[in-house]
Design an enzyme around this catalytic site. Structure first.
Site, PDB file in Angstrom:
ATOM      1  CB  ILE A 112       2.456 -11.776   4.432  1.00  0.00           C
ATOM      2  CG1 ILE A 112       3.136 -10.627   5.178  1.00  0.00           C
ATOM      3  CG2 ILE A 112       2.662 -11.641   2.927  1.00  0.00           C
ATOM      4  CD1 ILE A 112       4.654 -10.672   5.087  1.00  0.00           C
ATOM      5  CG  ASP A 113      -3.025 -11.878   7.925  1.00  0.00           C
ATOM      6  OD1 ASP A 113      -2.936 -11.731   6.689  1.00  0.00           O
ATOM      7  OD2 ASP A 113      -4.044 -12.352   8.470  1.00  0.00           O
ATOM      8  CB  CYS A 162       0.321  -6.672  -6.439  1.00  0.00           C
ATOM      9  SG  CYS A 162      -0.943  -7.742  -6.974  1.00  0.00           S
ATOM     10  NE  ARG A 210       4.923  -9.783 -12.339  1.00  0.00           N
ATOM     11  CZ  ARG A 210       4.794  -9.396 -11.081  1.00  0.00           C
ATOM     12  NH1 ARG A 210       4.352  -8.183 -10.812  1.00  0.00           N
ATOM     13  NH2 ARG A 210       5.077 -10.189 -10.089  1.00  0.00           N
ATOM     14  NE  ARG A 226      -1.746 -10.865  -3.999  1.00  0.00           N
ATOM     15  CZ  ARG A 226      -1.149 -11.427  -5.050  1.00  0.00           C
ATOM     16  NH1 ARG A 226      -0.727 -10.680  -6.012  1.00  0.00           N
ATOM     17  NH2 ARG A 226      -0.938 -12.713  -5.056  1.00  0.00           N
ATOM     18  CG  ASP A 250      -4.935 -16.495 -10.608  1.00  0.00           C
ATOM     19  OD1 ASP A 250      -3.972 -17.234 -10.368  1.00  0.00           O
ATOM     20  OD2 ASP A 250      -5.251 -15.539  -9.880  1.00  0.00           O
ATOM     21  CE  LYS A 275       2.138 -15.874 -12.544  1.00  0.00           C
ATOM     22  NZ  LYS A 275       2.006 -15.434 -11.154  1.00  0.00           N
ATOM     23  CG  ASN A 276       0.759 -18.868  -9.967  1.00  0.00           C
ATOM     24  OD1 ASN A 276       1.648 -18.036 -10.151  1.00  0.00           O
ATOM     25  ND2 ASN A 276      -0.519 -18.559 -10.047  1.00  0.00           N
ATOM     26  NE  ARG A 281       0.941 -11.880  -2.488  1.00  0.00           N
ATOM     27  CZ  ARG A 281       0.813 -11.849  -1.168  1.00  0.00           C
ATOM     28  NH1 ARG A 281       1.116 -10.747  -0.526  1.00  0.00           N
ATOM     29  NH2 ARG A 281       0.369 -12.896  -0.522  1.00  0.00           N
TER      30      ARG A 281
HETATM   31  C1  EPZ Z   1      -1.474 -17.264  -5.248  1.00  0.00           C
HETATM   32  O1  EPZ Z   1      -1.297 -15.983  -4.644  1.00  0.00           O
HETATM   33  C2  EPZ Z   1      -1.230 -17.047  -6.731  1.00  0.00           C
HETATM   34  N1  EPZ Z   1       0.136 -16.589  -6.933  1.00  0.00           N
HETATM   35  C3  EPZ Z   1      -2.219 -16.027  -7.279  1.00  0.00           C
HETATM   36  O2  EPZ Z   1      -2.004 -15.924  -8.687  1.00  0.00           O
HETATM   37  C4  EPZ Z   1      -3.638 -16.552  -7.035  1.00  0.00           C
HETATM   38  O3  EPZ Z   1      -4.560 -15.562  -7.461  1.00  0.00           O
HETATM   39  C5  EPZ Z   1      -3.840 -16.818  -5.535  1.00  0.00           C
HETATM   40  O4  EPZ Z   1      -2.819 -17.738  -5.070  1.00  0.00           O
HETATM   41  C6  EPZ Z   1      -5.206 -17.431  -5.239  1.00  0.00           C
HETATM   42  O5  EPZ Z   1      -5.361 -18.596  -5.970  1.00  0.00           O
HETATM   43  C7  EPZ Z   1       1.155 -17.487  -6.888  1.00  0.00           C
HETATM   44  O6  EPZ Z   1       0.938 -18.672  -6.679  1.00  0.00           O
HETATM   45  C8  EPZ Z   1       2.527 -16.946  -7.138  1.00  0.00           C
HETATM   46  P1  EPZ Z   1      -3.494 -16.393  -1.331  1.00  0.00           P
HETATM   47  P2  EPZ Z   1      -1.262 -15.846  -3.030  1.00  0.00           P
HETATM   48  O7  EPZ Z   1      -2.499 -16.295  -0.238  1.00  0.00           O
HETATM   49  O8  EPZ Z   1      -0.552 -16.994  -2.451  1.00  0.00           O
HETATM   50  C9  EPZ Z   1      -5.685 -13.300   1.500  1.00  0.00           C
HETATM   51  C10 EPZ Z   1      -1.604 -14.836 -10.710  1.00  0.00           C
HETATM   52  O9  EPZ Z   1      -2.344 -14.097 -11.387  1.00  0.00           O
HETATM   53  N2  EPZ Z   1      -4.530 -13.516   2.392  1.00  0.00           N
HETATM   54  O10 EPZ Z   1      -4.211 -17.680  -1.564  1.00  0.00           O
HETATM   55  O11 EPZ Z   1      -0.804 -14.483  -2.706  1.00  0.00           O
HETATM   56  C11 EPZ Z   1      -5.275 -12.518   0.248  1.00  0.00           C
HETATM   57  O12 EPZ Z   1      -5.299 -11.129   0.515  1.00  0.00           O
HETATM   58  C12 EPZ Z   1      -1.557 -14.665  -9.204  1.00  0.00           C
HETATM   59  O13 EPZ Z   1      -0.881 -15.769 -11.180  1.00  0.00           O
HETATM   60  C13 EPZ Z   1      -4.562 -12.965   3.672  1.00  0.00           C
HETATM   61  O14 EPZ Z   1      -5.535 -12.319   4.054  1.00  0.00           O
HETATM   62  O15 EPZ Z   1      -2.826 -15.967  -2.712  1.00  0.00           O
HETATM   63  C14 EPZ Z   1      -6.312 -12.926  -0.749  1.00  0.00           C
HETATM   64  O16 EPZ Z   1      -7.472 -12.136  -0.551  1.00  0.00           O
HETATM   65  C15 EPZ Z   1      -2.390 -13.485  -8.734  1.00  0.00           C
HETATM   66  N3  EPZ Z   1      -3.497 -13.142   4.487  1.00  0.00           N
HETATM   67  C16 EPZ Z   1      -6.609 -14.381  -0.368  1.00  0.00           C
HETATM   68  O17 EPZ Z   1      -6.135 -14.546   0.982  1.00  0.00           O
HETATM   69  C17 EPZ Z   1      -2.387 -13.867   4.099  1.00  0.00           C
HETATM   70  O18 EPZ Z   1      -1.444 -14.008   4.911  1.00  0.00           O
HETATM   71  C18 EPZ Z   1      -5.925 -15.403  -1.266  1.00  0.00           C
HETATM   72  O19 EPZ Z   1      -4.540 -15.182  -1.153  1.00  0.00           O
HETATM   73  C19 EPZ Z   1      -2.378 -14.406   2.799  1.00  0.00           C
HETATM   74  C20 EPZ Z   1      -3.456 -14.234   1.959  1.00  0.00           C
END
Ligand code: EPZ
Length: 415
Positions: free
Chosen positions: A123-124, A116, A396, A121, A304, A22-23, A92
């Site tokens: 997006i900064d 979520c 999902r 989560r 995950d 998926k990812n 998201r």
């Molecule tokens: C990806 O999400 C995956 N989703 C998530 O899988 C996975 O848990 C995550 O990476 C971590 O491995 C997809 O690939 C579609 P991050 P993503 O940006 O990109 C913080 C599943 O179950 N952060 O690495 O959203 C954030 O809040 C899903 O398949 C910021 O602070 O993860 C989190 O605490 C769930 N600012 C941490 O970083 C930002 O701009 C990791 O988030 C972005 C993220």
């Protein structure tokens, strides 16, 4: 809302296979809009999230044909530069379209993705990356409007190795005039798959899988066919399903390198693991041993898999400690496991689980995708019948989950 009914207590035996990731599929599907042409994708899991991506591609003006795990995308003409708000809120990860549309058209509008069920989560890091690339960002009434004359290649240091931010910066830099470098990039295997896909399309990217990625801009891209990598989290989920039920399975179509941290932990809990090319044989002990888990960015133990291995620890012998270092609110499912008899204490980002001999079937509610999967595994091992509600979360991210589990001797069906 649909539910799973699970008759617990059956040891899983036999063999099954892992579907496409998926990812890896989601960013690759978004990346297809960078090319004015045809993208053919194979081994894409037929799940709710990939279906949502198809809806968004069509809203942007693409023609999309899907036949089970094969998707053909014609992105010759894009008529829309706004990611639909309703779809942003539901999923998201649709924010990944921002980098792709920016990369091709240097303008995009989207709304804040819905926080979520596992944390705010933000997006900064995505937006900071876009700004460093010279993009002007205006925010009003929840809408984020990004545009620039041209993408200015530069060096970007990520405060945190965010998967999504790394992917969005890669996508927006593919067609820039010059080289962009991402430092402290995420190293997840899905990033490598995205790099491989983009390079097959004619991009010039290197370093994915390490913490420094260089994207040398190119002028043109070309039509591409690509086979998506196997889903490492589904692989982990199926292995843990065998582990929690004291079973023995052969798992096919796995990329062993992607799940080393999990195999390490399953071995520690006294599972016998055999590997051969892209197959894993797992024989669980009568009862798993407790162990400590701390989630980290790749190549550490994946966040995950936290909820999923937690259900195994609920019936392990001894006390386990989990520390969730990635998301700030990823323990909601534990409250549901407690209804089944789990002995759990949560202190901030630490969960202490005292293994019990048995859990008992009852009605529980999925709280999110991986939390829901964790409840299914608990139901497989529990005594009696478990109703897992709100399984839309689970659908999902898992393709044919109940079919695969039933082929291994489980008794689970959807109502
Ligand atoms: C990806 O999400 C995956 N989703 C998530 O899988 C996975 O848990 C995550 O990476 C971590 O491995 C997809 O690939 C579609 P991050 P993503 O940006 O990109 C913080 C599943 O179950 N952060 O690495 O959203 C954030 O809040 C899903 O398949 C910021 O602070 O993860 C989190 O605490 C769930 N600012 C941490 O970083 C930002 O701009 C990791 O988030 C972005 C993220």
């Amino acid at each position: 809302m649909s539910s799973y009914i699970i008759e617990g207590g059956k040891k899983l035996q036999g063999e099954t296979y892992v579907s496409g990731s998926k990812n890896a599929s989601l960013p690759i599907m978004a990346a297809s809009v960078l090319n004015k042409g045809i993208t053919k994708l194979y081994n894409v899991p037929d799940i709710h999230d990939t279906q949502m991506m198809i809806e968004i591609l069509k809203k942007l003006g693409c023609k999309v044909k899907k036949n089970q795990n094969k998707i053909i995308i014609d992105s010759s003409i894009i008529t829309e530069f706004k990611i639909p708000e309703s779809l942003m809120r539901q999923m998201r990860s649709s924010v990944i379209f921002a980098g792709a549309i920016l990369g091709r058209y240097r303008k995009v509008t989207f709304s804040y993705p819905g926080g979520c069920d596992i944390g705010s989560r933000p997006i900064d890091l995505h937006l900071k990356g876009f700004e460093k690339l010279g993009v002007t960002i205006n925010k009003n009434f929840g809408k984020i409007i990004c545009e620039t004359e041209e993408i200015k290649p530069t060096e970007i240091n990520l405060d945190f190795p965010s998967v999504g931010a790394t992917e969005n910066i890669m996508l927006s830099s593919v067609l820039a005039k010059g080289t962009t470098t991402i430092i402290n990039a995420a190293m997840e295997p899905e990033i490598i798959d995205l790099q491989n896909f983009l390079n097959r399309m004619g991009a010039k990217i290197k370093g994915a899988g390490s913490n420094i990625i260089k994207i040398e801009g190119v002028e043109k891209l070309k039509d591409v066919s690509y086979n998506v990598m196997p889903d490492r989290i589904e692989a982990g989920t199926l292995l843990c399903a065998a582990a929690i039920t004291g079973g023995e399975i052969l798992l096919k179509k796995v990329n062993i390198n992607h799940i080393a941290p999990l195999l390490e932990k399953l071995t520690e809990s006294e599972c016998k693991i055999g590997i051969k090319e892209n197959e894993i044989h797992l024989k669980a002990p009568k009862r798993l041993k407790a162990m400590d888990i701390r989630t980290m960015p790749y190549p550490g133990f994946p966040t995950d898999m936290q909820a999923i291995i937690a259900s195994c620890l609920c019936v392990a012998s001894g006390t386990s400690v989990i520390v969730e270092n990635i998301f700030e609110n990823r323990y909601k499912y534990l409250g549901e496991l407690q209804k089944m008899g789990a002995k759990v204490n949560i202190e901030g980002k630490t969960a202490i689980i005292k293994g019990t001999k048995k859990m008992y079937g009852t009605k529980v509610n999925s709280t999110d995708l991986r939390g829901g999967a964790s409840l299914v595994l608990a139901g497989l091992a529990a005594k009696g019948t478990t109703n897992v509600n709100n399984i839309e979360y689970i659908l999902r991210g898992y393709e044919k989950l109940e079919e695969k589990l039933n082929s291994l001797g489980a008794e689970i069906y959807m109502i």
